[in-house]
Design an enzyme around this catalytic site. Sequence first.
Site, mmCIF file in Angstrom:
data_model
loop_
_atom_site.group_PDB
_atom_site.id
_atom_site.type_symbol
_atom_site.label_atom_id
_atom_site.label_comp_id
_atom_site.label_asym_id
_atom_site.label_seq_id
_atom_site.Cartn_x
_atom_site.Cartn_y
_atom_site.Cartn_z
ATOM 1 N N ARG A 261 0.835 -1.195 0.000
ATOM 2 C CA ARG A 261 0.000 0.000 0.000
ATOM 3 C C ARG A 261 0.874 1.252 0.000
ATOM 4 N NH1 ARG A 261 -4.879 -1.712 4.242
ATOM 5 N NH2 ARG A 261 -5.447 -3.621 3.119
ATOM 6 N N ARG A 276 2.346 0.892 10.353
ATOM 7 C CA ARG A 276 1.872 1.247 9.006
ATOM 8 C C ARG A 276 3.037 1.164 8.030
ATOM 9 N NH1 ARG A 276 -2.930 3.826 7.949
ATOM 10 N NH2 ARG A 276 -3.095 4.473 10.124
ATOM 11 N N GLU A 348 -6.550 -0.821 15.491
ATOM 12 C CA GLU A 348 -7.165 -1.785 14.570
ATOM 13 C C GLU A 348 -6.169 -2.872 14.165
ATOM 14 O OE1 GLU A 348 -8.260 -2.205 9.921
ATOM 15 O OE2 GLU A 348 -8.303 -0.168 10.739
ATOM 16 N N SER A 351 -10.288 -5.907 10.068
ATOM 17 C CA SER A 351 -11.526 -5.276 9.630
ATOM 18 C C SER A 351 -12.299 -6.307 8.823
ATOM 19 C CB SER A 351 -11.216 -4.044 8.771
ATOM 20 O OG SER A 351 -12.368 -3.291 8.523
ATOM 21 N N ARG A 390 0.889 -6.127 12.574
ATOM 22 C CA ARG A 390 0.234 -5.506 13.725
ATOM 23 C C ARG A 390 0.079 -6.509 14.873
ATOM 24 N NH1 ARG A 390 -3.837 -0.655 11.967
ATOM 25 N NH2 ARG A 390 -2.441 0.273 10.418
#
Length: 426
Positions: A261, A276, A348, A351, A390
Amino acid sequence: MHDIRMIRDDPGGFDRLLARRGAEPVAPAILALDEERRALTTRLQEAQSRRNEASKAIGAAMRDGDTEKAEALKAEVAQIKGDMPALESDEKALAEQLQDALARIPNLPADDVPEGEDESDNVEQKVQAAKPSFDFEPKEHADIAPALGMDFETGAKLSGARFTFLRGPMARLHRALGQFMIDRQVSEHGYTECAPPVLVRDEAMYGTDKLPKFAEDSFQTTDGRWLIPTAEVSLTASIMGEILEDAALPMRLTALTPCFRSEAGAAGKDTRGFIRQHQFEKCELVSIVRPEESEAEHERMTRAAEEVLEALGLPYRRMLLCTGDMGFGARKTYDLEVWLPGQGAYREISSCSNTGDFQARRMNARYRPEGSKKTEFIHTLNGSGLAVGRTLVAVIENYQQADGSVVVPEALASYMGGVTKLEPGK
Protein backbone atom coordinates in the site's frame (compact mmCIF):
# COMPACT_ATOMS: atom_id res chain seq x y z
CA MET A 1 -21.72 -1.13 -8.10
CA HIS A 2 -25.40 -0.32 -7.88
CA ASP A 3 -28.34 -1.53 -9.95
CA ILE A 4 -29.50 1.40 -12.07
CA ARG A 5 -33.07 0.07 -11.80
CA MET A 6 -32.98 0.64 -8.03
CA ILE A 7 -32.06 4.28 -8.58
CA ARG A 8 -34.79 4.67 -11.21
CA ASP A 9 -37.41 3.11 -8.94
CA ASP A 10 -36.65 5.19 -5.83
CA PRO A 11 -34.15 8.00 -6.47
CA GLY A 12 -35.08 9.83 -3.28
CA GLY A 13 -34.66 6.71 -1.15
CA PHE A 14 -31.30 5.98 -2.75
CA ASP A 15 -30.00 9.46 -2.00
CA ARG A 16 -31.33 9.31 1.57
CA LEU A 17 -29.27 6.17 2.18
CA LEU A 18 -26.23 7.81 0.60
CA ALA A 19 -26.73 10.80 2.88
CA ARG A 20 -26.31 8.49 5.87
CA ARG A 21 -22.71 8.07 4.68
CA GLY A 22 -22.25 11.81 4.35
CA ALA A 23 -22.35 11.58 0.55
CA GLU A 24 -23.92 14.16 -1.73
CA PRO A 25 -27.08 13.27 -3.74
CA VAL A 26 -26.29 11.57 -7.03
CA ALA A 27 -29.64 10.28 -8.31
CA PRO A 28 -30.59 13.34 -10.41
CA ALA A 29 -27.25 13.35 -12.26
CA ILE A 30 -27.25 9.56 -12.68
CA LEU A 31 -30.82 9.52 -13.99
CA ALA A 32 -30.09 12.37 -16.42
CA LEU A 33 -27.16 10.39 -17.84
CA ASP A 34 -29.28 7.25 -17.93
CA GLU A 35 -32.12 9.04 -19.74
CA GLU A 36 -29.73 10.51 -22.31
CA ARG A 37 -28.13 7.11 -22.90
CA ARG A 38 -31.50 5.36 -23.22
CA ALA A 39 -32.75 8.00 -25.66
CA LEU A 40 -29.65 7.55 -27.79
CA THR A 41 -30.05 3.77 -27.64
CA THR A 42 -33.64 4.17 -28.85
CA ARG A 43 -32.48 6.39 -31.73
CA LEU A 44 -29.85 3.82 -32.67
CA GLN A 45 -32.39 0.99 -32.59
CA GLU A 46 -34.85 3.00 -34.67
CA ALA A 47 -32.12 3.79 -37.21
CA GLN A 48 -31.16 0.11 -37.43
CA SER A 49 -34.80 -0.86 -37.86
CA ARG A 50 -35.39 1.76 -40.56
CA ARG A 51 -32.19 0.70 -42.37
CA ASN A 52 -33.42 -2.91 -42.48
CA GLU A 53 -36.89 -1.86 -43.65
CA ALA A 54 -35.48 0.39 -46.37
CA SER A 55 -33.06 -2.30 -47.52
CA LYS A 56 -35.96 -4.73 -47.99
CA ALA A 57 -38.02 -2.06 -49.75
CA ILE A 58 -35.26 -1.52 -52.29
CA GLY A 59 -35.71 -5.06 -53.57
CA ALA A 60 -39.48 -4.64 -53.78
CA ALA A 61 -39.13 -1.35 -55.67
CA MET A 62 -36.69 -2.95 -58.12
CA ARG A 63 -39.11 -5.81 -58.75
CA ASP A 64 -41.89 -3.32 -59.40
CA GLY A 65 -39.66 -1.43 -61.80
CA ASP A 66 -39.83 1.74 -59.68
CA THR A 67 -36.23 2.85 -60.21
CA GLU A 68 -36.77 6.31 -58.77
CA LYS A 69 -38.10 4.92 -55.49
CA ALA A 70 -35.31 2.35 -55.35
CA GLU A 71 -32.67 5.06 -55.78
CA ALA A 72 -34.29 7.21 -53.07
CA LEU A 73 -34.29 4.25 -50.70
CA LYS A 74 -30.64 3.51 -51.50
CA ALA A 75 -29.75 7.11 -50.68
CA GLU A 76 -31.68 6.83 -47.39
CA VAL A 77 -29.87 3.59 -46.43
CA ALA A 78 -26.52 5.17 -47.29
CA GLN A 79 -27.39 8.19 -45.13
CA ILE A 80 -28.38 5.96 -42.18
CA LYS A 81 -25.21 3.90 -42.56
CA GLY A 82 -23.20 7.08 -42.59
CA ASP A 83 -24.88 8.40 -39.44
CA MET A 84 -24.72 5.17 -37.43
CA PRO A 85 -21.02 5.13 -36.50
CA ALA A 86 -21.41 8.50 -34.77
CA LEU A 87 -24.56 7.30 -32.98
CA GLU A 88 -22.82 4.10 -31.89
CA SER A 89 -19.78 6.04 -30.68
CA ASP A 90 -21.94 8.49 -28.73
CA GLU A 91 -23.99 5.68 -27.21
CA LYS A 92 -20.85 3.82 -26.16
CA ALA A 93 -19.36 6.97 -24.63
CA LEU A 94 -22.52 7.67 -22.64
CA ALA A 95 -22.69 4.06 -21.43
CA GLU A 96 -19.07 4.29 -20.26
CA GLN A 97 -19.75 7.64 -18.58
CA LEU A 98 -22.75 6.16 -16.76
CA GLN A 99 -20.75 3.08 -15.74
CA ASP A 100 -17.94 5.27 -14.39
CA ALA A 101 -20.39 7.43 -12.44
CA LEU A 102 -22.02 4.36 -10.89
CA ALA A 103 -18.59 2.90 -10.05
CA ARG A 104 -17.73 5.97 -7.95
CA ILE A 105 -20.78 5.70 -5.67
CA PRO A 106 -20.08 3.95 -2.33
CA ASN A 107 -22.11 1.03 -1.07
CA LEU A 108 -25.28 1.76 0.85
CA PRO A 109 -25.15 1.10 4.62
CA ALA A 110 -27.13 -1.71 6.23
CA ASP A 111 -30.07 -0.64 8.37
CA ASP A 112 -28.33 -1.49 11.65
CA VAL A 113 -25.18 0.53 10.93
CA PRO A 114 -25.07 3.47 13.39
CA GLU A 115 -25.07 7.06 12.16
CA GLY A 116 -21.81 8.92 12.57
CA GLU A 117 -19.13 11.07 10.97
CA ASP A 118 -15.87 9.37 11.93
CA GLU A 119 -14.23 6.78 14.20
CA SER A 120 -15.33 8.67 17.32
CA ASP A 121 -18.91 7.59 16.52
CA ASN A 122 -18.13 3.86 16.21
CA VAL A 123 -19.95 1.64 18.69
CA GLU A 124 -18.08 -0.67 21.07
CA GLN A 125 -19.76 -4.07 20.98
CA LYS A 126 -17.63 -6.03 23.39
CA VAL A 127 -14.31 -6.02 25.23
CA GLN A 128 -12.43 -9.32 25.44
CA ALA A 129 -9.87 -10.05 28.19
CA ALA A 130 -8.40 -7.77 30.82
CA LYS A 131 -5.52 -5.51 29.92
CA PRO A 132 -2.17 -6.81 31.21
CA SER A 133 -0.67 -5.20 34.30
CA PHE A 134 3.04 -4.40 34.59
CA ASP A 135 5.25 -3.61 37.56
CA PHE A 136 7.19 -1.27 35.25
CA GLU A 137 6.31 1.37 32.69
CA PRO A 138 5.47 -0.53 29.46
CA LYS A 139 7.23 0.71 26.34
CA GLU A 140 6.09 1.06 22.75
CA HIS A 141 7.27 -1.65 20.38
CA ALA A 142 9.43 0.82 18.45
CA ASP A 143 11.53 1.29 21.58
CA ILE A 144 11.80 -2.42 22.44
CA ALA A 145 12.01 -4.18 19.09
CA PRO A 146 15.25 -2.80 17.56
CA ALA A 147 17.33 -4.66 20.18
CA LEU A 148 15.37 -7.84 19.34
CA GLY A 149 15.89 -7.78 15.55
CA MET A 150 13.39 -5.26 14.16
CA ASP A 151 15.77 -3.19 12.05
CA PHE A 152 14.16 0.05 10.92
CA GLU A 153 17.42 1.63 9.73
CA THR A 154 18.32 -1.11 7.25
CA GLY A 155 14.76 -1.18 5.94
CA ALA A 156 14.92 2.55 5.29
CA LYS A 157 18.39 2.26 3.71
CA LEU A 158 17.17 -0.37 1.28
CA SER A 159 13.73 0.95 0.41
CA GLY A 160 12.95 4.23 2.16
CA ALA A 161 10.42 5.13 4.83
CA ARG A 162 7.82 2.56 6.00
CA PHE A 163 9.98 -0.47 5.24
CA THR A 164 11.55 -2.72 7.91
CA PHE A 165 14.18 -5.47 7.92
CA LEU A 166 13.48 -8.29 10.43
CA ARG A 167 16.32 -10.49 11.71
CA GLY A 168 16.80 -13.69 13.69
CA PRO A 169 14.13 -14.73 16.23
CA MET A 170 12.11 -11.60 15.40
CA ALA A 171 11.81 -12.74 11.79
CA ARG A 172 10.93 -16.22 12.99
CA LEU A 173 8.23 -14.89 15.32
CA HIS A 174 6.76 -12.91 12.43
CA ARG A 175 6.72 -16.05 10.26
CA ALA A 176 5.29 -18.13 13.12
CA LEU A 177 2.39 -15.73 13.55
CA GLY A 178 1.43 -15.91 9.87
CA GLN A 179 1.65 -19.70 9.78
CA PHE A 180 -0.33 -20.00 13.00
CA MET A 181 -3.08 -17.77 11.59
CA ILE A 182 -3.55 -19.57 8.30
CA ASP A 183 -3.26 -23.03 9.86
CA ARG A 184 -5.98 -22.09 12.34
CA GLN A 185 -8.30 -20.65 9.69
CA VAL A 186 -7.98 -23.82 7.62
CA SER A 187 -8.20 -26.40 10.42
CA GLU A 188 -10.61 -24.65 12.78
CA HIS A 189 -12.84 -22.62 10.48
CA GLY A 190 -12.93 -24.52 7.20
CA TYR A 191 -11.28 -21.99 4.91
CA THR A 192 -9.53 -23.32 1.81
CA GLU A 193 -5.89 -22.25 1.68
CA CYS A 194 -4.87 -20.48 -1.53
CA ALA A 195 -1.62 -19.11 -2.93
CA PRO A 196 -2.85 -16.41 -5.34
CA PRO A 197 -0.89 -13.98 -7.52
CA VAL A 198 0.13 -10.72 -5.88
CA LEU A 199 0.18 -8.94 -9.25
CA VAL A 200 -3.27 -8.44 -10.80
CA ARG A 201 -4.87 -6.71 -13.75
CA ASP A 202 -7.22 -3.72 -13.74
CA GLU A 203 -10.28 -5.97 -13.87
CA ALA A 204 -9.47 -7.60 -10.53
CA MET A 205 -8.88 -4.26 -8.81
CA TYR A 206 -12.03 -2.77 -10.35
CA GLY A 207 -14.15 -5.77 -9.41
CA THR A 208 -13.15 -5.49 -5.76
CA ASP A 209 -13.85 -1.72 -5.71
CA LYS A 210 -10.20 -0.62 -5.52
CA LEU A 211 -10.44 1.16 -8.88
CA PRO A 212 -11.02 3.82 -9.99
CA LYS A 213 -11.40 5.59 -6.62
CA PHE A 214 -8.31 4.25 -4.82
CA ALA A 215 -5.69 4.05 -7.56
CA GLU A 216 -3.32 6.36 -5.68
CA ASP A 217 -3.38 4.04 -2.64
CA SER A 218 -1.82 1.16 -4.58
CA PHE A 219 1.41 0.50 -6.46
CA GLN A 220 1.30 -0.11 -10.22
CA THR A 221 4.05 -1.77 -12.26
CA THR A 222 5.41 -0.44 -15.52
CA ASP A 223 3.41 -3.03 -17.48
CA GLY A 224 0.11 -1.89 -15.93
CA ARG A 225 -0.39 -4.60 -13.32
CA TRP A 226 -1.12 -3.78 -9.67
CA LEU A 227 0.55 -5.03 -6.51
CA ILE A 228 -2.32 -6.22 -4.35
CA PRO A 229 -3.19 -4.03 -1.35
CA THR A 230 -4.78 -7.13 0.19
CA ALA A 231 -5.37 -10.74 -0.90
CA GLU A 232 -9.07 -9.85 -0.90
CA VAL A 233 -8.45 -8.68 -4.46
CA SER A 234 -7.02 -11.96 -5.75
CA LEU A 235 -9.32 -14.25 -3.77
CA THR A 236 -12.59 -12.45 -4.49
CA ALA A 237 -11.79 -11.74 -8.15
CA SER A 238 -11.04 -15.44 -8.69
CA ILE A 239 -14.77 -15.88 -9.39
CA MET A 240 -15.31 -12.78 -11.56
CA GLY A 241 -17.45 -13.41 -14.61
CA GLU A 242 -18.51 -16.85 -13.36
CA ILE A 243 -21.88 -18.45 -12.68
CA LEU A 244 -21.46 -20.69 -9.64
CA GLU A 245 -23.62 -23.69 -8.94
CA ASP A 246 -25.63 -23.57 -5.74
CA ALA A 247 -23.76 -26.60 -4.36
CA ALA A 248 -20.46 -24.66 -4.50
CA LEU A 249 -21.68 -22.21 -1.84
CA PRO A 250 -20.69 -21.11 0.68
CA MET A 251 -17.11 -20.74 -0.58
CA ARG A 252 -14.50 -19.76 2.03
CA LEU A 253 -10.97 -18.85 0.91
CA THR A 254 -7.87 -17.76 2.82
CA ALA A 255 -4.35 -16.74 1.87
CA LEU A 256 -1.22 -15.51 3.63
CA THR A 257 0.38 -13.03 1.27
CA PRO A 258 2.54 -9.94 1.15
CA CYS A 259 0.43 -6.81 0.64
CA PHE A 260 1.49 -3.42 -0.71
CA ARG A 261 0.00 0.00 0.00
CA SER A 262 1.24 3.45 -0.86
CA GLU A 263 -0.42 4.90 2.26
CA ALA A 264 -1.16 7.99 0.19
CA GLY A 265 -3.66 9.27 2.73
CA ALA A 266 -1.54 8.49 5.80
CA ALA A 267 1.06 11.25 5.70
CA GLY A 268 2.27 11.87 9.21
CA LYS A 269 0.44 8.89 10.72
CA ASP A 270 2.35 6.11 12.52
CA THR A 271 5.71 7.21 11.17
CA ARG A 272 7.49 5.35 14.01
CA GLY A 273 7.54 1.61 14.21
CA PHE A 274 5.90 -1.28 12.42
CA ILE A 275 2.22 -0.28 12.49
CA ARG A 276 1.87 1.25 9.01
CA GLN A 277 4.17 -0.19 6.34
CA HIS A 278 4.26 -0.06 2.55
CA GLN A 279 4.88 -3.84 2.52
CA PHE A 280 3.30 -6.17 5.07
CA GLU A 281 1.80 -9.65 5.42
CA LYS A 282 -1.80 -10.48 6.13
CA CYS A 283 -3.88 -13.59 6.50
CA GLU A 284 -6.95 -12.71 4.47
CA LEU A 285 -10.42 -14.27 4.76
CA VAL A 286 -12.92 -14.17 1.90
CA SER A 287 -16.41 -15.66 1.83
CA ILE A 288 -18.66 -16.03 -1.20
CA VAL A 289 -22.21 -16.88 -0.15
CA ARG A 290 -25.89 -16.85 -0.99
CA PRO A 291 -27.56 -13.48 -0.26
CA GLU A 292 -29.62 -14.83 2.63
CA GLU A 293 -26.47 -16.17 4.33
CA SER A 294 -24.29 -13.06 4.29
CA GLU A 295 -25.32 -11.58 7.65
CA ALA A 296 -24.66 -14.84 9.50
CA GLU A 297 -21.41 -15.28 7.56
CA HIS A 298 -20.29 -11.84 8.67
CA GLU A 299 -20.62 -12.89 12.30
CA ARG A 300 -18.87 -16.20 11.59
CA MET A 301 -15.94 -14.52 9.84
CA THR A 302 -15.49 -11.97 12.61
CA ARG A 303 -15.42 -14.75 15.21
CA ALA A 304 -12.78 -16.57 13.15
CA ALA A 305 -10.57 -13.50 13.44
CA GLU A 306 -11.37 -12.96 17.11
CA GLU A 307 -10.39 -16.49 18.03
CA VAL A 308 -6.84 -15.89 16.76
CA LEU A 309 -6.50 -13.00 19.20
CA GLU A 310 -7.95 -15.10 21.99
CA ALA A 311 -5.59 -18.00 21.27
CA LEU A 312 -2.65 -15.58 21.45
CA GLY A 313 -3.92 -14.12 24.72
CA LEU A 314 -4.23 -10.58 23.33
CA PRO A 315 -6.85 -8.20 24.78
CA TYR A 316 -9.13 -6.68 22.16
CA ARG A 317 -12.48 -5.09 21.55
CA ARG A 318 -15.00 -5.34 18.71
CA MET A 319 -16.26 -2.10 17.17
CA LEU A 320 -19.24 -1.65 14.85
CA LEU A 321 -18.23 1.07 12.42
CA CYS A 322 -20.54 4.02 11.89
CA THR A 323 -21.70 5.20 8.48
CA GLY A 324 -18.94 7.81 8.26
CA ASP A 325 -16.06 5.42 8.99
CA MET A 326 -16.92 2.45 6.77
CA GLY A 327 -14.89 1.57 3.71
CA PHE A 328 -16.13 2.44 0.23
CA GLY A 329 -17.39 -1.05 -0.65
CA ALA A 330 -18.79 -2.10 2.73
CA ARG A 331 -22.41 -2.16 3.81
CA LYS A 332 -21.45 -3.19 7.36
CA THR A 333 -18.05 -3.52 9.06
CA TYR A 334 -16.69 -4.78 12.35
CA ASP A 335 -13.22 -3.64 13.39
CA LEU A 336 -11.22 -5.62 15.91
CA GLU A 337 -8.89 -3.42 17.90
CA VAL A 338 -6.05 -4.91 19.94
CA TRP A 339 -4.76 -3.31 23.13
CA LEU A 340 -1.24 -1.88 22.90
CA PRO A 341 0.09 -1.15 26.43
CA GLY A 342 3.00 0.95 25.16
CA GLN A 343 0.64 3.30 23.34
CA GLY A 344 -2.05 2.98 25.99
CA ALA A 345 -4.62 2.59 23.23
CA TYR A 346 -6.62 0.13 21.17
CA ARG A 347 -5.48 -0.12 17.53
CA GLU A 348 -7.17 -1.78 14.57
CA ILE A 349 -5.82 -5.25 13.78
CA SER A 350 -8.65 -6.65 11.67
CA SER A 351 -11.53 -5.28 9.63
CA CYS A 352 -14.34 -7.65 8.59
CA SER A 353 -16.83 -6.35 6.04
CA ASN A 354 -19.99 -7.52 4.35
CA THR A 355 -20.18 -5.95 0.87
CA GLY A 356 -23.48 -7.56 -0.11
CA ASP A 357 -23.75 -7.78 -3.91
CA PHE A 358 -21.73 -4.58 -4.43
CA GLN A 359 -18.57 -6.33 -5.64
CA ALA A 360 -20.47 -9.12 -7.40
CA ARG A 361 -22.17 -6.60 -9.68
CA ARG A 362 -18.82 -5.07 -10.58
CA MET A 363 -17.38 -8.53 -11.29
CA ASN A 364 -20.57 -9.95 -12.82
CA ALA A 365 -20.32 -12.92 -10.44
CA ARG A 366 -23.51 -14.90 -10.05
CA TYR A 367 -24.88 -18.21 -8.85
CA ARG A 368 -27.81 -20.35 -9.93
CA PRO A 369 -30.08 -21.23 -6.98
CA GLU A 370 -30.99 -24.89 -6.83
CA GLY A 371 -34.04 -25.65 -8.98
CA SER A 372 -34.00 -22.24 -10.66
CA LYS A 373 -33.21 -21.32 -14.25
CA LYS A 374 -32.44 -17.74 -13.29
CA THR A 375 -29.17 -16.53 -11.82
CA GLU A 376 -28.62 -14.12 -8.93
CA PHE A 377 -25.67 -12.06 -7.77
CA ILE A 378 -23.69 -13.68 -4.97
CA HIS A 379 -22.66 -11.81 -1.81
CA THR A 380 -19.00 -11.35 -0.90
CA LEU A 381 -17.32 -10.71 2.46
CA ASN A 382 -13.72 -10.06 3.42
CA GLY A 383 -11.70 -9.71 6.59
CA SER A 384 -8.26 -9.98 8.13
CA GLY A 385 -7.52 -13.05 10.12
CA LEU A 386 -5.16 -11.19 11.03
CA ALA A 387 -2.69 -8.51 9.90
CA VAL A 388 0.62 -10.20 10.76
CA GLY A 389 2.75 -7.10 11.40
CA ARG A 390 0.23 -5.51 13.72
CA THR A 391 -0.14 -8.79 15.58
CA LEU A 392 3.63 -8.90 16.00
CA VAL A 393 3.46 -5.39 17.48
CA ALA A 394 0.71 -6.50 19.86
CA VAL A 395 2.72 -9.53 21.00
CA ILE A 396 5.81 -7.39 21.62
CA GLU A 397 3.92 -4.82 23.68
CA ASN A 398 1.70 -7.22 25.65
CA TYR A 399 4.41 -9.82 26.36
CA GLN A 400 7.27 -7.40 27.09
CA GLN A 401 9.37 -7.90 30.21
CA ALA A 402 11.21 -5.40 32.42
CA ASP A 403 14.61 -6.49 31.02
CA GLY A 404 13.57 -5.70 27.43
CA SER A 405 12.84 -9.30 26.45
CA VAL A 406 9.54 -10.54 24.99
CA VAL A 407 7.93 -13.85 25.95
CA VAL A 408 6.59 -15.94 23.05
CA PRO A 409 2.88 -16.82 23.42
CA GLU A 410 2.34 -20.51 24.24
CA ALA A 411 0.15 -20.94 21.14
CA LEU A 412 3.24 -20.41 18.96
CA ALA A 413 5.49 -22.93 20.71
CA SER A 414 5.34 -25.52 17.93
CA TYR A 415 6.31 -22.87 15.35
CA MET A 416 9.30 -21.42 17.18
CA GLY A 417 11.72 -24.38 17.35
CA GLY A 418 12.18 -24.15 21.08
CA VAL A 419 12.52 -20.36 21.28
CA THR A 420 10.36 -19.20 24.19
CA LYS A 421 11.66 -15.68 24.60
CA LEU A 422 13.16 -12.95 22.42
CA GLU A 423 16.10 -11.40 24.26
CA PRO A 424 18.18 -8.33 23.44
CA GLY A 425 21.33 -9.11 21.50
CA LYS A 426 20.38 -12.75 20.78
